[in-house]
Scaffold this active site. Structure first.
Site, PDB file in Angstrom:
ATOM      1  N   ALA A  64      18.785   5.254 -10.353  1.00 17.71           N
ATOM      2  CA  ALA A  64      19.620   4.474 -10.398  1.00 17.71           C
ATOM      3  C   ALA A  64      20.042   3.574  -8.672  1.00 17.71           C
ATOM      4  O   ALA A  64      19.373   4.008  -7.685  1.00 17.71           O
ATOM      5  CB  ALA A  64      21.197   5.090 -10.518  1.00 17.71           C
ATOM      6  N   GLY A  73      17.177   8.206 -12.593  1.00 11.63           N
ATOM      7  CA  GLY A  73      17.445   7.221 -13.717  1.00 11.63           C
ATOM      8  C   GLY A  73      16.418   6.547 -14.273  1.00 11.63           C
ATOM      9  O   GLY A  73      16.551   6.307 -15.327  1.00 11.63           O
ATOM     10  N   GLU A 106      14.949   9.518 -16.113  1.00 11.41           N
ATOM     11  CA  GLU A 106      16.136   9.241 -17.792  1.00 11.41           C
ATOM     12  C   GLU A 106      15.901   8.339 -18.650  1.00 11.41           C
ATOM     13  O   GLU A 106      15.387   8.103 -19.704  1.00 11.41           O
ATOM     14  CB  GLU A 106      17.275   9.594 -17.293  1.00 11.41           C
ATOM     15  CG  GLU A 106      17.107  11.111 -16.718  1.00 11.41           C
ATOM     16  CD  GLU A 106      19.224  10.704 -15.537  1.00 11.41           C
ATOM     17  OE1 GLU A 106      19.013   9.738 -15.197  1.00 11.41           O
ATOM     18  OE2 GLU A 106      19.918  11.857 -15.874  1.00 11.41           O
ATOM     19  N   GLU A 145      18.019  13.429  -7.050  1.00  9.41           N
ATOM     20  CA  GLU A 145      20.117  13.222  -7.594  1.00  9.41           C
ATOM     21  C   GLU A 145      20.419  14.491  -6.583  1.00  9.41           C
ATOM     22  O   GLU A 145      20.844  13.813  -5.578  1.00  9.41           O
ATOM     23  CB  GLU A 145      20.322  13.611  -8.826  1.00  9.41           C
ATOM     24  CG  GLU A 145      20.268  11.962  -9.773  1.00  9.41           C
ATOM     25  CD  GLU A 145      19.279  11.962 -10.982  1.00  9.41           C
ATOM     26  OE1 GLU A 145      18.684  13.352  -9.918  1.00  9.41           O
ATOM     27  OE2 GLU A 145      19.183  11.524 -11.369  1.00  9.41           O
TER      28      GLU A 145
END
Ligand code: CAA
Length: 258
Positions: free
Chosen positions: A66, A109, A112, A132
């Protein structure tokens, strides 16, 4: 026109290619990019000329997570209101098979997003991780759940708690990457896999994908009933008649998706 992705609806017969295209930021997933992916997938899912979708970044990065710069100043209430994960929910609902072609970083992300795909083809340079924890947060787009189901509790715990990366070979060993190939072939190999799937009945592929995903989401007995219903339903398709007739007549089936 999308700004952060490139879409080729026919990179091969019945195969579409969606490429993340924010190379300077290592394809960091800002909200706009995620919305573009969502919209593109809705369109490709509805396009009868598309039966499988390859998602890639570039050689250096699939996606480095992200967009930290976009998130840095946000409060919990901002995050709640923005509700970025409804975009991810929509992506998860894509009915057609999605194959991630991963080279370079697939982090946070990015990892993911690769895991939302149904199959992962990795280049030898791929690195997967959920870092993260290094920036004071934790995975939020399924990392603690999908990774754990794929690689098992202890390895997922190691990756999520230490933030360290694993190589393509390790990802393959743990069942995260289906295949590892030299960097020059990661995209063509993913397209090859997608083409193999696109040659099948799209109805059978859709229901088979839906059924495999239920293995994650339902208790076994219910999931077996779900599988059975889908199995029976395919006998209502012309593709079932064609597939079985072609086998008996020793010829290649021609599936129409009817
Ligand atoms: N967000 C925003 N920008 C990013 C980014 C990210 N996730 N990852 C890389 N970039 C930017 C860098 O800031 C840099 O931009 P500038 O040139 O403007 O400084 C550019 O991309 C190139 O990156 P680096 O110079 O850092 O390249 P490197 O080769 O030295 O390192 C890296 C590569 C190890 C991937 C490093 O960039 C990195 O650690 N990135 C962050 C990875 C990360 O923490 N991801 C998780 C994000 S949170 C998340 O994903 C939450 C969720 O579950 C949804």
């Amino acid at each position: 026109m999308p700004e952060f992705i490139l879409v080729n609806p026919q990179v091969a017969p019945f195969v579409a290619h969606l490429q993340l295209n924010r190379p300077k930021e290592l394809n960091a997933l800002n909200l706009e990019l995620m919305l573009e992916i969502k919209e593109a997938l809705i369109q490709l899912d509805a396009d009868p000329k598309v039966r499988a979708i390859v998602i890639s970044g570039n050689e250096r990065a699939f996606a480095a997570g992200a967009d930290i710069k976009q998130m840095a100043g946000r409060t919990a209430m901002d995050m709640l209101k923005i509700d970025q994960f409804s975009t991810w929910d929509s992506i998860r609902k894509t009915k057609k098979p999605m194959i991630a072609a991963v080279s370079g970083f697939a982090l946070g992300g990015g990892c993911e997003l690769a895991m939302i795909c149904d199959i992962i083809i990795a280049s030898e340079t791929a690195q997967f991780g959920q870092p993260e924890i290094n920036i004071g947060i934790m995975p939020g787009a399924g990392g603690t759940q999908r990774l754990t189901r794929i690689v098992g509790k202890n390895k997922a715990m190691e990756l999520v708690l230490t933030g360290t990366f694993i190589s393509a070979q390790q990802a393959h060993y743990y069942g995260l990457a289906n295949k590892v190939v030299p960097i020059e072939f990661y995209l063509s190999e993913a397209i090859k896999m997608a083409t193999l799937i696109a040659e099948k009945s799209p109805l059978a592929v859709q229901l088979a994908k839906e059924s495999v995903l239920r293995a994650y989401e339902m208790p076994l007995q219910e999931a077996l009933y779900f599988e059975r219903k889908n199995f029976y339903m395919l006998f209502a398709s012309e593709d079932q008649k064609e597939g079985m007739a072609a086998f008996v007549e020793k010829r290649k089936p021609e599936f129409t998706g009817k």
